[in-house]
Motif scaffolding. Structure first.
Motif, PDB file in Angstrom:
ATOM      1  N   ASP A 165       2.951   8.632  -4.589  1.00 49.47           N
ATOM      2  CA  ASP A 165       1.686   8.340  -5.415  1.00 49.47           C
ATOM      3  C   ASP A 165       2.115   8.785  -6.817  1.00 49.47           C
ATOM      4  OD1 ASP A 165      -0.745   7.240  -5.721  1.00 49.47           O
ATOM      5  OD2 ASP A 165      -1.997   9.214  -5.320  1.00 49.47           O
ATOM      6  N   ALA A 197       1.414   0.391 -12.654  1.00 51.37           N
ATOM      7  CA  ALA A 197       0.150   0.277 -13.455  1.00 51.37           C
ATOM      8  C   ALA A 197      -0.062  -1.158 -14.224  1.00 51.37           C
ATOM      9  CB  ALA A 197       0.091   1.468 -14.173  1.00 51.37           C
ATOM     10  N   GLY A 208      -2.288  -2.616  -7.629  1.00 49.37           N
ATOM     11  CA  GLY A 208      -2.369  -1.118  -7.677  1.00 49.37           C
ATOM     12  C   GLY A 208      -1.619  -0.610  -6.513  1.00 49.37           C
ATOM     13  N   LEU A 209      -0.747  -1.522  -5.919  1.00 49.31           N
ATOM     14  CA  LEU A 209       0.036  -0.615  -4.563  1.00 49.31           C
ATOM     15  C   LEU A 209      -0.981  -0.210  -3.491  1.00 49.31           C
ATOM     16  CD1 LEU A 209       2.929   1.316  -6.108  1.00 49.31           C
ATOM     17  CD2 LEU A 209       2.809  -1.314  -5.410  1.00 49.31           C
ATOM     18  N   THR A 210      -2.242  -0.996  -3.649  1.00 51.64           N
ATOM     19  CA  THR A 210      -3.314  -0.576  -2.515  1.00 51.64           C
ATOM     20  C   THR A 210      -3.388  -1.533  -1.388  1.00 51.64           C
ATOM     21  OG1 THR A 210      -4.751  -1.853  -3.896  1.00 51.64           O
ATOM     22  CG2 THR A 210      -4.512   0.599  -4.259  1.00 51.64           C
ATOM     23  N   LYS A 224       3.972   5.011  -8.187  1.00 52.04           N
ATOM     24  CA  LYS A 224       2.677   4.048  -8.277  1.00 52.04           C
ATOM     25  C   LYS A 224       2.352   3.937  -9.862  1.00 52.04           C
ATOM     26  CE  LYS A 224      -2.162   3.888  -6.754  1.00 52.04           C
ATOM     27  NZ  LYS A 224      -3.492   4.376  -5.946  1.00 52.04           N
ATOM     28  N   GLY A 246       6.126  -3.496  -5.498  1.00 49.00           N
ATOM     29  CA  GLY A 246       5.662  -2.754  -4.428  1.00 49.00           C
ATOM     30  C   GLY A 246       7.279  -2.500  -3.667  1.00 49.00           C
ATOM     31  N   MET A 286       4.942   2.240   0.906  1.00 43.89           N
ATOM     32  CA  MET A 286       5.799   2.835  -0.167  1.00 43.89           C
ATOM     33  C   MET A 286       6.233   4.210   0.173  1.00 43.89           C
ATOM     34  SD  MET A 286       6.424   0.806  -2.482  1.00 43.89           S
ATOM     35  CE  MET A 286       7.147   2.054  -3.830  1.00 43.89           C
ATOM     36  N   ASN A 332       0.815  -1.123  -0.038  1.00 43.48           N
ATOM     37  CA  ASN A 332       0.159   0.209   0.015  1.00 43.48           C
ATOM     38  C   ASN A 332       0.919   1.275  -0.213  1.00 43.48           C
ATOM     39  OD1 ASN A 332       0.835   0.639   2.914  1.00 43.48           O
ATOM     40  ND2 ASN A 332      -0.904  -0.635   3.369  1.00 43.48           N
ATOM     41  N   LEU A 333       0.317   2.503  -0.159  1.00 43.39           N
ATOM     42  CA  LEU A 333       0.984   3.592  -0.624  1.00 43.39           C
ATOM     43  C   LEU A 333       1.744   3.799   0.916  1.00 43.39           C
ATOM     44  CD1 LEU A 333       1.340   5.345  -2.921  1.00 43.39           C
ATOM     45  CD2 LEU A 333      -0.317   6.758  -1.948  1.00 43.39           C
TER      46      LEU A 333
END
Length: 337
Positions: A22, A30, A37-39, A26, A132, A6, A2-3
């Motif tokens: 972001d 993609a 989605g790095l979420t 990010k 990630g 990161m 997740n962000l």
């Protein structure tokens, strides 16, 4: 990933940094579905049926592995490429990579943006994406770590331990350009012409991982390694793991025109060529009866291949000169410690 991961979780993290990560990192994930989605907290990677995963990690520290003056995009591309070279040496195809960055407090945001642009450029060239990672602040120095993941047919990864007595020792491309390129960048090749200087510097800063060749060698080479610590040191790893010795013929070691000019001007640079490293070419062994396969392998790999010696009974690596005597080398390769 997740962000939050990161962007890091230190006291100095702020909303501006989240927005920066972001914006610049990010997008690198993609086109990599496994990154989600790095979420989320981690990527989810499912190996294809009949495939083994191959993982490798390299770290780079400012002032040790790259110069403070080097362009951030070039640093990013080299960081990715040296890891891809490890995958090539195992015969693997890239799947994705994880990135950890340790940004100094005063690092400009433009540096980070340029760094990400360099990654994006090579992601497209080598068909690989970000999965990630993590970013943190540090008091210095600037440090970077990348873990590359690849895949290869189950049980078919190229190893260092399969060479046989009498196997041919083969290298791709030319040897010594990386180490000479570093010397050129440091002003230690004053007699070299500008064209040769530029060529050598480019070879040092942007090595070419031999991905196609690595894949072509699967099922054919008996051992393989990428030349990062120096030709002699890395062939030495094959001899150690295979329980044999090796004889290298100096006159057969392929040199670029720029390297030839440097050695002719300063013969002591022969040691640099053999032990300096940073070539990221592949060195591999092949049974002598498969010598004729080299023409096809060179075509599939898109790079010239040269037989430089053979595996022999015994231990260690000897470099034989034109007069038949062994070349004395006080240093065998790059020492990490």
């Amino acid at each position: 990933m997740n962000l939050t991961d990161m962007a890091g979780t230190g006291r100095n993290t702020n909303e501006g940094e989240f927005a920066l990560i972001d914006r610049v990192l990010k997008p690198l994930a993609a086109d990599t579905p496994a990154a989600l989605g790095l979420t989320d907290d981690a990527a989810v990677l499912t190996p294809a049926k009949g495939k083994d995963l191959v993982l490798t990690k390299d770290a780079m520290v400012a002032g040790v592995h790259f110069r403070e003056a080097d362009l951030p995009g070039d640093i990013a591309r080299k960081l990715l490429r040296v890891n891809l070279s490890d995958l090539a040496a195992m015969g693997a195809t890239p799947v994705g990579y994880l990135l950890a960055t340790f940004w100094p407090e005063d690092l400009p945001h433009t540096w980070i943006t340029d760094f990400a642009e360099g990654l994006a450029e090579d992601q497209e060239e080598f068909d690989v994406g970000l999965l990630g990672g993590d970013t943190v602040r540090t008091s210095g120095p600037l440090s970077l770590s990348l873990t590359a993941i690849g895949s290869v047919a189950e049980g078919k990864a190229l190893r260092r331990n399969g060479a046989g007595d009498g196997d041919l020792i083969v290298v791709s491309g030319t040897i010594g350009d990386g180490a000479l390129g570093l010397r050129a960048l440091n002003g230690q090749l004053p007699d070299i012409d500008p064209t040769s200087e530029e060529y050598l510097e480019d070879r040092y800063q942007l090595p070419e991982p031999r991905m196609a060749l690595g894949r072509a060698l699967v099922g054919k080479a008996t051992s393989c390694i990428d030349i990062s610590d120096g030709l002699i040191a890395d062939i030495g790893h094959i001899t150690e793991e295979s329980g044999l010795g090796a004889v290298i013929e100096w006159e057969k070691v392929p040199l670029s025109e720029a390297a030839q000019a440097a050695v002719q001007s300063e013969p002591d640079l022969i040691a640099t060529v053999l032990t300096g490293g940073d070539d990221y070419e592949l060195a591999f062994t092949l049974p002598a009866e498969r010598r004729d396969d080299l023409v096809k392998l060179a075509k599939e790999g898109g790079v010239p291949l040269t037989i430089i010696g053979e595996m022999v009974a015994g231990e260690g690596v000897r470099v034989r000169q034109a007069d038949g005597n062994d070349m004395p080398l006080s240093v065998r390769g790059w020492q990490h410690f």
